[in-house]
Write a protein that holds these residues in place. Structure first.
Motif, mmCIF file in Angstrom:
data_model
loop_
_atom_site.group_PDB
_atom_site.id
_atom_site.type_symbol
_atom_site.label_atom_id
_atom_site.label_comp_id
_atom_site.label_asym_id
_atom_site.label_seq_id
_atom_site.Cartn_x
_atom_site.Cartn_y
_atom_site.Cartn_z
ATOM 1 N N SER B 22 -5.443 -4.120 7.757
ATOM 2 C CA SER B 22 -6.662 -3.337 7.956
ATOM 3 C C SER B 22 -6.370 -1.853 7.745
ATOM 4 O O SER B 22 -5.210 -1.423 7.732
ATOM 5 C CB SER B 22 -7.181 -3.541 9.376
ATOM 6 O OG SER B 22 -6.248 -3.021 10.311
ATOM 7 N N LEU B 23 -7.426 -1.104 7.612
ATOM 8 C CA LEU B 23 -7.284 0.352 7.548
ATOM 9 C C LEU B 23 -6.570 0.845 8.810
ATOM 10 O O LEU B 23 -5.721 1.733 8.753
ATOM 11 C CB LEU B 23 -8.672 1.002 7.429
ATOM 12 C CG LEU B 23 -8.722 2.530 7.549
ATOM 13 C CD1 LEU B 23 -7.875 3.210 6.489
ATOM 14 C CD2 LEU B 23 -10.180 3.011 7.464
ATOM 15 N N LEU B 24 -6.897 0.230 9.944
ATOM 16 C CA LEU B 24 -6.261 0.645 11.198
ATOM 17 C C LEU B 24 -4.744 0.448 11.129
ATOM 18 O O LEU B 24 -3.977 1.328 11.522
ATOM 19 C CB LEU B 24 -6.849 -0.152 12.370
ATOM 20 C CG LEU B 24 -6.258 0.170 13.745
ATOM 21 C CD1 LEU B 24 -6.489 1.633 14.112
ATOM 22 C CD2 LEU B 24 -6.839 -0.760 14.808
ATOM 23 N N TYR B 25 -4.322 -0.704 10.634
ATOM 24 C CA TYR B 25 -2.880 -0.974 10.547
ATOM 25 C C TYR B 25 -2.208 0.036 9.624
ATOM 26 O O TYR B 25 -1.139 0.569 9.931
ATOM 27 C CB TYR B 25 -2.641 -2.409 10.054
ATOM 28 C CG TYR B 25 -1.186 -2.807 10.093
ATOM 29 C CD1 TYR B 25 -0.644 -3.419 11.222
ATOM 30 C CD2 TYR B 25 -0.339 -2.567 9.012
ATOM 31 C CE1 TYR B 25 0.702 -3.771 11.268
ATOM 32 C CE2 TYR B 25 1.000 -2.908 9.044
ATOM 33 C CZ TYR B 25 1.519 -3.527 10.180
ATOM 34 O OH TYR B 25 2.849 -3.866 10.226
ATOM 35 N N VAL B 26 -2.845 0.304 8.505
ATOM 36 C CA VAL B 26 -2.238 1.240 7.549
ATOM 37 C C VAL B 26 -2.153 2.637 8.151
ATOM 38 O O VAL B 26 -1.126 3.321 8.033
ATOM 39 C CB VAL B 26 -3.041 1.229 6.230
ATOM 40 C CG1 VAL B 26 -2.649 2.407 5.340
ATOM 41 C CG2 VAL B 26 -2.798 -0.089 5.491
ATOM 42 N N LEU B 27 -3.199 3.062 8.838
ATOM 43 C CA LEU B 27 -3.148 4.378 9.482
ATOM 44 C C LEU B 27 -2.025 4.435 10.510
ATOM 45 O O LEU B 27 -1.231 5.372 10.533
ATOM 46 C CB LEU B 27 -4.481 4.682 10.182
ATOM 47 C CG LEU B 27 -5.688 4.982 9.288
ATOM 48 C CD1 LEU B 27 -6.974 5.007 10.137
ATOM 49 C CD2 LEU B 27 -5.510 6.323 8.565
ATOM 50 N N ARG B 28 -1.972 3.411 11.361
ATOM 51 C CA ARG B 28 -1.043 3.436 12.491
ATOM 52 C C ARG B 28 0.399 3.178 12.076
ATOM 53 O O ARG B 28 1.308 3.866 12.536
ATOM 54 C CB ARG B 28 -1.454 2.379 13.534
ATOM 55 C CG ARG B 28 -2.681 2.738 14.343
ATOM 56 C CD ARG B 28 -3.043 1.609 15.314
ATOM 57 N NE ARG B 28 -1.938 1.231 16.167
ATOM 58 C CZ ARG B 28 -1.556 1.897 17.249
ATOM 59 N NH1 ARG B 28 -2.228 2.950 17.635
ATOM 60 N NH2 ARG B 28 -0.510 1.488 17.945
ATOM 61 N N GLU B 29 0.569 2.171 11.239
ATOM 62 C CA GLU B 29 1.939 1.700 10.996
ATOM 63 C C GLU B 29 2.527 2.205 9.681
ATOM 64 O O GLU B 29 3.734 2.173 9.499
ATOM 65 C CB GLU B 29 1.980 0.166 11.027
ATOM 66 C CG GLU B 29 1.415 -0.446 12.303
ATOM 67 C CD GLU B 29 2.172 -0.042 13.571
ATOM 68 O OE1 GLU B 29 3.337 0.380 13.456
ATOM 69 O OE2 GLU B 29 1.569 -0.131 14.666
ATOM 70 N N ARG B 30 1.681 2.619 8.743
ATOM 71 C CA ARG B 30 2.252 3.030 7.455
ATOM 72 C C ARG B 30 2.084 4.519 7.181
ATOM 73 O O ARG B 30 2.824 5.084 6.389
ATOM 74 C CB ARG B 30 1.601 2.236 6.318
ATOM 75 C CG ARG B 30 1.839 0.727 6.457
ATOM 76 C CD ARG B 30 1.682 0.010 5.154
ATOM 77 N NE ARG B 30 1.903 -1.421 5.309
ATOM 78 C CZ ARG B 30 3.120 -1.997 5.290
ATOM 79 N NH1 ARG B 30 4.203 -1.284 5.112
ATOM 80 N NH2 ARG B 30 3.227 -3.316 5.440
ATOM 81 N N LEU B 31 1.084 5.139 7.808
ATOM 82 C CA LEU B 31 0.840 6.551 7.520
ATOM 83 C C LEU B 31 1.205 7.456 8.696
ATOM 84 O O LEU B 31 0.971 8.661 8.648
ATOM 85 C CB LEU B 31 -0.632 6.759 7.121
ATOM 86 C CG LEU B 31 -1.048 6.014 5.841
ATOM 87 C CD1 LEU B 31 -2.531 6.201 5.568
ATOM 88 C CD2 LEU B 31 -0.219 6.496 4.637
ATOM 89 N N GLY B 32 1.755 6.880 9.760
ATOM 90 C CA GLY B 32 2.225 7.718 10.870
ATOM 91 C C GLY B 32 1.102 8.361 11.654
ATOM 92 O O GLY B 32 1.259 9.462 12.189
ATOM 93 N N LEU B 33 -0.043 7.714 11.718
ATOM 94 C CA LEU B 33 -1.182 8.260 12.466
ATOM 95 C C LEU B 33 -1.629 7.256 13.536
ATOM 96 O O LEU B 33 -2.639 6.566 13.389
ATOM 97 C CB LEU B 33 -2.343 8.560 11.497
ATOM 98 C CG LEU B 33 -2.087 9.696 10.507
ATOM 99 C CD1 LEU B 33 -3.119 9.664 9.391
ATOM 100 C CD2 LEU B 33 -2.113 11.053 11.227
#
Lengths: 794, 157
Positions: B22-33
């Motif tokens: 999800s966008l949430l996973y990418v923000l949290r786990e891949r983009l450091g946010l």
């Protein structure tokens, strides 16, 4: 806090002058929380970390014949799959009071969702898929789901061969603990009663539903130990249970509190702590575990559902003659804190009233339902729903206003409880009720606006199910009381380490405790106490961890009292040493130093008359003064196992509510219009913060009144609604204005006179709402949550 | 696959994204946010609310691939450097933060509400934020905070 650095940074507070006890000081962690930088346990990250996943039992009661992990282990990216066979020591159970809970089930599962196996993988989805590939070979066993199936002569025993401290006195091995409370002569009192009401009440299973799921990070250390960063309510109690299972001495299990997204009792028991540590020690890699919402519903205990049978008698004048009660709590498959919940339910069963003749029995069952334990209000909540319903029925029988009947029986300072304990601090039960009763009512028909009907203010809200047709208003009242702190002789202590030193000539205090900040604002209170006691403006809070002594649990409304007391005590000891230092340095030259009455204020040593003797920076010089000390409130006693007599509690919290509801009587929908609360907090150490506690507790009482319930299928003992789609907690549209009226009647035994505050409002909110729905509808309503079909059958 | 998007004004690119993320996973786990929170992953709690091309959405319900090329604003993008946004200051001043887990989503949703409707009535606030669960506060201080932020915005404070 650094993203990868775990919570190594300290929280720094720079107060201007002031910021002490009694002020609405802002949270020291507030800025981090509004910018998104605050590191919750689910935000932690470590280079090379793996993701852990739990496999849980799909059935409630079964013999486990085999677990085949072959296919799971073959999944690329999977680093470990652990079952009961892989546990490193003979200690394979844990538990808060009774170590009856398997770390991983061996040959038997006792409830739906019980952990069976663990997987560590390089992506959370890989771990989830691998866990799904573990084959469970099992044979289902007959279910124990309620009192009759638990106590039947041929009932399967949840824990055969029990050796726990309660085993010897319980009437059946499927009873975790039973506590009677007997006082006076109920049979004789019953003959004097002019009016008797009897009722049976049912309280549904409530979930804490904290928003931050169970999560944390376990990092294996070179010394063979583990560094564990988790969200919990009590670091030291966790460690005591974790270390023996890992086969490690406690000092090699180093725990640090990660950011906690709410708790409400649901983090008292262990969840992923041991599991993540096992995976980390097995793989040699840091392991992160984060439950999703569905798993969270299985990952913590719930509030005990209960059946409560009451008899109340009163004279025509409205004086209670007697109360008898039988409270049956469903403890589920494992003990958790059921024994203490039983003690509370029994000792608080008649409510904040004077009753000379009492016969109470409270017990918790072992069943195959989900384990139940601590939730805000802890045994007092279920009883309050029932005794307040009974008081309303008595008032109706006697033709008295519900508040008037309560006033005539209200306990006060000096009253004796059914346990024989004398109430030795203010108990303003009648005054709290008076305050909520005299508050002006919200205007009627507020949904009629100049622009037409605003359906958002009506039952059903934006679903537009009524424009006011069939809508009836009702008003209800309730009052409750809750013990503060751990009771029944528990050594309920806390520890604080306080350090005072000069940095750049300015005095700085550092407060270090292991208190779990779960949102309640204890961290704010610690900065306030340090400022008040040490006369400094700058206070640094060290991260909560196990490098300092235990703070006890963030439970039982106890932390401001007990850890607050410990911080205050440590500050006082630091102050004494600083003054000694000053006397040594300056006393010879300045006789005022030898005066006994010296204070620390505004960073200076001053005389009681206000004369400044020296700046703290000059007194300290290059020295740091540090004290670590445990602190205890006055001791309590166990309840007698047969009579329930004993000075079991240390303090009480009192709250009263008036609920105003509007009910769509055709559809059975309820809109709570206002929930006014009056509560005695002894001393509002932080008025803004304690008001927030009262409002939050009130809203959780609303939830169980009309919305929330974990539905367990009686045929399978499986949970049917483990999601926020099906388990409904109040939204902003469900929650009304909550005006709060704080009383501050000091408890002379407590630091600053304060009273624990977090739980009491959760008690009275629920019965007040249900009383209001009864007032609107005329229905008996003996069960919560009240559902539409209870109001508008068919 | 990879996903390229603009987050809080910065063009970012996430590599090795699995299609199910999800966008949430990418923000949290891949983009450091990690500011946007995951509390239900079903769009029920609002803890992961972000603005996606201007509209508040639950990031858990947006497939990462759907966010390709879009503009996302998270809680980390509300403040102007060290200067907190009006909603952030108001949440602190009103005592609307306890555990704070709902706070990032509520801040983004409240900020979006005030952009759309600068002087909301109480019922507007209740309706607009009804998709953001809070378990700690009973919402009273959250109402206070949004009213305070609206008042300060209208004063240009």
């Amino acid at each position: 806090m650094a993203r990868n650095g775990l919570p190594t940074a300290t929280t720094r507070t720079t107060g201007s002058a002031g910021g002490g006890v009694g002020e609405s000081v802002p949270r020291p962690d507030g800025r981090l929380k509004v910018t998104g930088e605050f590191a919750y346990s689910s935000d932690l990250w470590h280079e090379d970390m793996l993701w852990g996943r739990t496999l849980r039992s799909p059935v409630a009661h079964a013999e486990i014949l085999a677990l085949d992990t072959t296919r799971a282990l073959a999944v690329p990216g999977v680093h470990a799959v652990l079952t009961h066979e892989d546990l490193p020591t003979a200690v394979r159970h844990y538990g808060l009071e009774i170590p009856d809970t398997p770390v991983l089930a061996r040959d038997r599962v006792r409830h739906h969702g019980e952990p069976l196996a663990l997987v560590a993988a390089d992506h959370p989805e890989t771990a989830r898929r691998a866990a799904d590939l573990i084959e469970i070979v099992h044979r289902e066993l007959p279910l124990v789901t309620d009192e009759s199936s638990a106590l039947a002569p041929d009932a399967p025993l949840l824990h055969p061969g029990r050796t726990d401290p309660h085993a010897a006195h319980v009437p059946h091995p499927n009873v975790v603990h039973r506590q009677p409370v007997r006082r006076g002569d109920v049979a004789a009192a019953r003959r004097r009663a002019d009016v008797i009401v009897r009722g049976e009440y049912v309280f549904g299973m409530q979930d804490q539903a904290f928003l931050g799921p169970e999560s944390g990070l376990a990092v294996p250390a070179e010394d063979g130990g583990v560094d564990l960063h988790v969200a919990t309510q009590w670091l030291h109690a966790d460690r005591r249970q974790i270390a023996p299972v890992l086969g490690l001495p406690e000092e090699l299990v180093r725990m640090t509190l990660a950011g906690v997204g709410g708790a409400f009792g649901g983090r008292e028991d262990l969840s992923m702590q041991i599991h993540a540590s096992l995976l980390a020690l097995r793989t040699g890699r840091p392991v992160k575990m984060v439950y999703d919402r569905a798993e969270s519903f299985f990952g913590h205990v719930h509030r005990h559902p209960a059946r409560l049978r009451y008899e109340h008698g009163a004279t025509r004048e409205g004086r209670l003659t007697h109360v008898s009660a039988r409270i049956v709590l469903d403890g589920g498959a494992y003990a958790s804190s059921s024994p203490a919940v039983v003690g509370n339910a029994a000792s608080l069963a008649v409510g904040p009233y004077v009753v000379d003749h009492v016969d109470v029995e409270a017990l918790a069952l072992y069943t195959n339902n989900p384990p139940c334990g601590a939730m805000r209000g802890f045994g007092a909540v279920q009883a309050c729903f029932a005794y307040e319903a009974q008081m309303d029925r008595l008032a109706a029988e006697l033709g008295l206003h519900p508040v008037e009947l309560r006033r005539r029986n209200a306990m006060s300072e000096g009253s004796t409880l059914p346990t024989g304990q004398r109430v030795d601090s203010p108990a303003p039960v009648a005054e709290l009720l008076r305050r909520v009763r005299e508050r002006p009512l919200p205007p009627a028909r507020q949904w009629e606006t100049s622009e037409g009907v605003d359906v958002r203010q009506l039952p059903g809200g934006p679903s537009n199910s009524t424009h006011g047709e069939g809508v009836v208003r009702g008003v209800g009242y309730a009052v409750g009381f809750k013990n503060v702190g751990y009771s029944e002789g528990f050594d309920d202590h806390s520890t604080a380490r306080v350090r005072l030193e000069a940095t750049g000539g300015e005095p700085v205090a550092t407060v270090h405790t292991a208190m779990a900040e779960v949102g309640q604002g204890g961290v704010t209170v610690h900065t306030q106490i340090a400022r008040t006691e040490l006369g400094v403006s700058r206070v640094i809070l060290a991260p909560a961890d196990t490098r300092v002594g235990s703070a006890g649990s963030t439970s039982a409304s106890r932390q401001t009292y007990v850890t607050g007391g410990a911080v205050r005590n440590a500050c006082a000891l630091v102050r004494e040493r600083v003054l000694e230092l000053g006397r040594r340095r300056f006393g010879a030259a300045e006789p005022a130093w030898l005066s006994e009455e010296l204070l620390l204020a505004d960073g200076k040593v001053v005389t009681a008359g206000g004369e400044v003797l020296a700046g703290l920076g000059d007194v300290l010089g290059g020295e740091a003064v540090e004290v670590e000390r445990a602190w205890r409130h006055r001791p309590t006693e166990p309840f007698d196992p047969h009579t329930g007599q004993g000075n079991g509690h240390v303090q009480y919290a009192f709250a009263a509510h008036r609920a105003v509801v509007e009910v769509d009587t055709e559809l059975g929908l309820v809109k709570v219009v206002e929930l006014a609360c009056a509560q005695d907090v002894g001393k509002a150490v932080n008025p803004l913060s304690v008001t927030g506690q009262v409002q939050g507790g009130t809203a959780q009482g609303l939830g169980i009144a009309v919305m929330e319930e974990i539905v367990v299928d009686p045929a399978t003992a499986r949970v049917r609604n483990p999601s926020f789609t099906d388990y409904l907690i109040p939204t902003l549209l469900d929650t009304p204005p909550i005006p709060v009226d704080l009383l501050e009647l000091a408890d002379p035994h407590a630091p600053y006179g304060l009273r624990g505050a977090g739980e009491a409002p959760t008690l009275s909110s629920t019965p007040a709402i249900v009383a209001a729905i009864r007032d609107a509808t005329g229905l008996a309503l003996r069960r919560v949550p009240v559902r539409p079909e209870h109001i508008a059958p068919g | 696959m990879h996903v390229a998007l603009t987050v809080n004004g910065r063009p970012l690119r996430a590599e090795d994204v699995w299609e199910g993320e999800s966008l949430l996973y990418v923000l949290r786990e891949r983009l450091g946010l990690p500011g946007s929170k995951n509390a239900c992953e079903q769009g029920e709690c609002g803890s992961c609310t972000v603005r996606l091309d201007g509209a508040p959405v639950c990031a858990c319900l947006v497939a990462a691939g759907q966010a390709e090329g879009s503009e996302v604003v998270t809680v980390e993008g509300l403040a102007d450097g060290e200067e907190l946004a009006p909603v952030q200051r108001a949440f602190l001043d009103a005592g609307a933060v306890q555990c704070g887990f709902c706070t990032p989503g509520l801040l983004v949703a409240a900020d979006a509400l005030l952009r759309r409707r600068p002087a909301p009535a109480d019922e507007d606030i209740r309706e607009a934020l009804a998709g953001n669960l809070c378990r700690c506060t009973g919402y009273e201080t959250i109402m206070d905070a949004v009213r305070l932020a609206a008042a300060r915005r209208s004063e240009g404070a």
